[in-house]
Design a protein around this motif. Sequence first.
Motif, mmCIF file in Angstrom:
data_model
loop_
_atom_site.group_PDB
_atom_site.id
_atom_site.type_symbol
_atom_site.label_atom_id
_atom_site.label_comp_id
_atom_site.label_asym_id
_atom_site.label_seq_id
_atom_site.Cartn_x
_atom_site.Cartn_y
_atom_site.Cartn_z
ATOM 1 N N THR A 1 -12.447 -29.585 16.912
ATOM 2 C CA THR A 1 -11.998 -30.790 16.136
ATOM 3 C C THR A 1 -10.518 -31.916 17.063
ATOM 4 O OG1 THR A 1 -9.767 -30.219 15.082
ATOM 5 C CG2 THR A 1 -12.326 -29.791 14.008
ATOM 6 N N SER A 2 -9.915 -31.136 17.124
ATOM 7 C CA SER A 2 -9.188 -32.271 18.084
ATOM 8 C C SER A 2 -9.072 -32.224 19.983
ATOM 9 C CB SER A 2 -7.603 -32.259 17.519
ATOM 10 O OG SER A 2 -7.041 -30.247 17.754
ATOM 11 N N LEU B 1 -5.096 -28.761 13.087
ATOM 12 C CA LEU B 1 -5.208 -28.851 14.913
ATOM 13 C C LEU B 1 -6.429 -28.264 15.556
ATOM 14 C CD1 LEU B 1 -2.620 -31.080 16.559
ATOM 15 C CD2 LEU B 1 -4.531 -32.193 15.221
ATOM 16 N N THR B 2 -7.404 -27.671 15.679
ATOM 17 C CA THR B 2 -8.515 -27.452 16.401
ATOM 18 C C THR B 2 -9.088 -27.542 17.664
ATOM 19 O OG1 THR B 2 -10.421 -27.212 15.618
ATOM 20 C CG2 THR B 2 -8.488 -25.996 14.350
ATOM 21 N N ALA C 1 -1.274 -30.203 21.625
ATOM 22 C CA ALA C 1 -0.770 -29.762 20.128
ATOM 23 C C ALA C 1 0.436 -29.976 19.777
ATOM 24 C CB ALA C 1 -1.671 -28.486 18.886
ATOM 25 N N PHE D 1 -6.477 -35.668 10.887
ATOM 26 C CA PHE D 1 -6.511 -34.054 10.684
ATOM 27 C C PHE D 1 -5.607 -33.441 9.380
ATOM 28 C CE2 PHE D 1 -7.110 -35.871 14.859
ATOM 29 C CZ PHE D 1 -8.334 -35.323 15.036
ATOM 30 N N THR E 1 -7.583 -29.639 21.119
ATOM 31 C CA THR E 1 -6.273 -29.310 21.384
ATOM 32 C C THR E 1 -6.224 -27.176 20.942
ATOM 33 O OG1 THR E 1 -5.272 -29.075 18.841
ATOM 34 C CG2 THR E 1 -5.184 -31.491 20.936
ATOM 35 N N LEU F 1 -2.714 -39.152 12.933
ATOM 36 C CA LEU F 1 -2.857 -37.630 13.053
ATOM 37 C C LEU F 1 -3.923 -37.339 11.742
ATOM 38 C CD1 LEU F 1 -0.569 -36.623 15.018
ATOM 39 C CD2 LEU F 1 -2.609 -36.893 16.140
#
Length: 430
Positions: free
Chosen positions: A416-417, A412-413, A218, A402, A419, A399
Amino acid sequence: MTPGARVAAAIEVLDDIEARRRPAADALKDWGLSHRFAGSKDRSAIGTLVFDALRRRASSAFIMGVETPRAIMLGAMRQVRGMSVDEIAALCTGQAHAPSTLTEAESERLASADLAGAPVHVAGDFPEWLEPSFIAVFGEAAVAEASALAARAPLDLRVNTLKGTRDKALASLAHLQPQPTPLSPLGLRLPLTSDGRGPALAAEPAYVKGLVEIQDEASQLAALLAAAKPGEQALDLCAGAGGKTLALAALMQNKGQIYATDSDGRRLMPIYARLERAGARNVQVRPQRRGGEGLSDLEGRCDLVLVDAPCTGTGAWRRNPDAKWRVRPGALDQRIADQDQALVEAARFVKPRGRILYVTCSVLREENEDRLAAFLAAHPEFKSLPARDMAEQAELPGLVAFASRFGEGLRLTPLTSETDGFFIAMLVRS
């Protein structure tokens, strides 16, 4: 030390953390100094046990029916390590410095208790006072998102393109089984060992010679979204140890100029060695003086000002699980004030058509979209760049998935990602 003795030591450290309200790293250091017979592997294993327990402190106490260091440790061994009652009992023998044997009540709860009926903050393992904020952001997914923040974090590396390519780094580190990160074109992800530790990079030539740097994916994406170009003038206003400064230097191919500064000069100290190792030659380190002196010559001159704002760090709980239990409501108020001040400070350095990249490692709206809204209301000369435009100018169109639901910017979390939790937004001056 026996495995059981390590568990007992971890319980002792947890008790010290709770009694003295201190960071886990300090408690672990003091334990090691007073128990010099413990080897490096013992200390590492004890540290991993402590951090695993802190990740699942609230839910483990709920499962065990009591909030004590022993109960938290027992519950965490079941939750984080997937250990059975028999496996946990084998470590609690009361012999050779191991914890005392399990009581009948402990065995029953380890065998059958669950999180049914647990409040959101307990099931998600975060402070109760933050529950309204988490629900406001995540809604019904609050527990799932918070649980992902309580998991162990992988070890991500950024390839330094001043020294080589990702293919070169993959070959150099092949014995560590790296994998390309899914979102960052410069990232590598290293698997953790079964006890949650990463490899010793200090012994790896690729790291020692500056081909790779430790940086969560991230954080890599934040630097890429800055879209820094060779020849530009950039200011990293909250540079800290310099992770994003180094990433910007590589993106700018050592052309143009980056000014790295921080309100706390002590945080800048590691940057000098990192710059030399990375081969970054277009960076000036500017320690700030009282009243903001030392940067006046940059006013109205910068194409890019990067604000990696001080925040509660809720998005980095995977790496700092003890921090979430030490953060207090007053800290959020202070961080909001710091963020507002940082944005106002950044604005005076941005030239016409220049930009501010606002970044936090927080998942809270109060520190992210709400701060942008407040700044934009007071500074109509700035506009927020839509998430799609941010992604496209950085050549990272994926991206867009997001984009924040609460305003401009990207969220970003871990859930979900995969990261750390990050918020990234771009403000452009007219």
